[in-house]
Design a protein around this motif. Structure first.
Motif, PDB file in Angstrom:
ATOM      1  N   GLU A 133       0.834  -1.188   0.000  1.00  0.00           N
ATOM      2  CA  GLU A 133       0.000   0.000   0.000  1.00  0.00           C
ATOM      3  C   GLU A 133       0.878   1.251   0.000  1.00  0.00           C
ATOM      4  O   GLU A 133       2.052   1.201   0.353  1.00  0.00           O
ATOM      5  CB  GLU A 133      -0.922   0.012   1.235  1.00  0.00           C
ATOM      6  N   GLN A 134       0.288   2.367  -0.404  1.00  0.00           N
ATOM      7  CA  GLN A 134       1.003   3.633  -0.432  1.00  0.00           C
ATOM      8  C   GLN A 134       0.597   4.482   0.772  1.00  0.00           C
ATOM      9  O   GLN A 134      -0.581   4.572   1.110  1.00  0.00           O
ATOM     10  CB  GLN A 134       0.683   4.396  -1.724  1.00  0.00           C
ATOM     11  N   LEU A 135       1.587   5.088   1.433  1.00  0.00           N
ATOM     12  CA  LEU A 135       1.288   5.952   2.568  1.00  0.00           C
ATOM     13  C   LEU A 135       1.046   7.384   2.107  1.00  0.00           C
ATOM     14  O   LEU A 135       1.697   7.879   1.197  1.00  0.00           O
ATOM     15  CB  LEU A 135       2.441   5.945   3.566  1.00  0.00           C
ATOM     16  N   ARG A 136       0.098   8.030   2.771  1.00  0.00           N
ATOM     17  CA  ARG A 136      -0.153   9.439   2.526  1.00  0.00           C
ATOM     18  C   ARG A 136       0.819  10.266   3.354  1.00  0.00           C
ATOM     19  O   ARG A 136       1.352   9.788   4.378  1.00  0.00           O
ATOM     20  CB  ARG A 136      -1.604   9.778   2.879  1.00  0.00           C
ATOM     21  N   PRO A 137       1.079  11.519   2.982  1.00  0.00           N
ATOM     22  CA  PRO A 137       2.071  12.347   3.704  1.00  0.00           C
ATOM     23  C   PRO A 137       1.826  12.429   5.205  1.00  0.00           C
ATOM     24  O   PRO A 137       2.764  12.353   6.000  1.00  0.00           O
ATOM     25  CB  PRO A 137       1.910  13.722   3.037  1.00  0.00           C
TER      26      PRO A 137
END
Length: 317
Positions: A133-137
């Motif tokens: 998954e991709q992390l948000r800032p």
């Protein structure tokens, strides 16, 4: 068309509500665990862990028999894709239990709460490294703040907060394993308990032969409390397993805050554990990280639900 959209949405809501209720109740029970394990401080962590596993298995075996789930347990064991995550989960939760019992008995209740405060953030990392998954800032920011907090606590203590770290790693990975197995709550726990029960029995026998068994040396009431570790362990785990298959990992992570808040209060106000200035600062940073993480998760969740409703409306048209 609006009625169709309403019915489709309404069909999904009851399961999510049940999952939320199951998860909330599980974490509420876990939050009260320090009070229970303190009653059993005449026995060592290994002995209590062994009895906890054994009586949990007996509790689950009774449920399997009463609810006639032998077929489902057998089918689960026959499917490697689901069996192996549950076997891994069995050892992970055993490590978690043993660490927690030892920590409560040795005056580290506040540190156990730290471990469970950090668990939701570790769950996010699992999503990155395992589920790609991709992390948000804002999630990266929260993780960075939590890392600084743990580093500060390690510097103050002269060593890492191992109790918190072990609890975080073991329970975070346990939740992931349960999610991947996708098994029913009762049959899943039957496999987990059956996996580690032989080791628990060996431990009980060895302690007895060495003259180190203590659970029968402190009266009937004490022995009953030990026997009840099975039902008391099984109930929240069953609720957690039922919740994990009904609600998102995000919601499950948010519910996770209930237990450490209660444990922190127990350690601070009931057991009077020491809180230095540096420790308060470390916990404060963790709470800031969790606040950012929670805000980001809730905002993203609302936006996702809005998009899903809009898509459902469009498909109905």
């Amino acid at each position: 068309m609006d009625a169709a959209v309403g019915r489709a949405y309404a069909d999904a809501v009851p399961e999510q509500r049940r999952g939320f209720t199951y998860g909330f109740t599980a974490y509420l029970i876990w939050g009260l665990f320090p009070l229970y394990w303190k009653l059993l401080d005449h026995s060592g962590a290994v002995e209590l862990l062994a009895h906890r596993i054994l009586w949990s298995l007996i509790t689950i075996a009774i449920l399997v028999a009463v609810l006639r789930k032998f077929g489902r347990v057998k089918a689960l064991l026959a499917e490697p894709r689901r069996r192996w995550p549950l076997i891994a989960a069995a050892f992970l939760i055993s490590v978690n239990w043993g660490t927690y019992i030892w920590a409560v008995g040795h005056g580290h209740v506040v540190e156990t709460s730290l471990g469970y405060f950090i668990t939701p953030l570790f769950t996010v990392l699992l999503g990155v490294f395992v589920l790609k998954e991709q992390l948000r800032p804002m999630q990266w920011t929260a993780l960075g703040i939590a890392f600084v907090a743990v580093l500060g606590l390690a510097i103050e203590n002269g060593k890492p907060p191992w109790v918190a770290i072990i609890l975080t790693l073991s329970f975070g990975c346990y939740g992931l394993a349960k999610k991947q197995a996708g098994a029913g709550a009762i049959e899943g726990m039957a496999v987990e308990s059956g996996t580690v029960a032989p080791l628990a029995i060996v431990a009980i026998v060895v302690l007895g032969l060495q003259g180190h068994a203590t659970v029968t040396h402190h009266g009937t009431a004490y022995l009953i409390l030990v026997l009840l570790t099975g039902p008391i362990t099984a109930v929240p785990l069953l609720l957690f397993g039922a919740a994990a298959t009904r609600i998102s990992m995000t919601t499950l992570g948010l519910l996770n805050y209930i237990a450490p808040i209660m444990q922190f209060i127990c350690g601070l106000l009931i057991f009077h554990e020491q809180m230095t200035s540096m420790r308060w600062a470390g916990f404060g940073l963790v709470w800031v990280a969790l606040a950012l993480f929670t805000f980001d998760s809730m905002h993203t969740r609302r936006r996702t639900l809005a998009l899903e409703r809009a898509a459902l409306t469009a498909s109905a048209i």
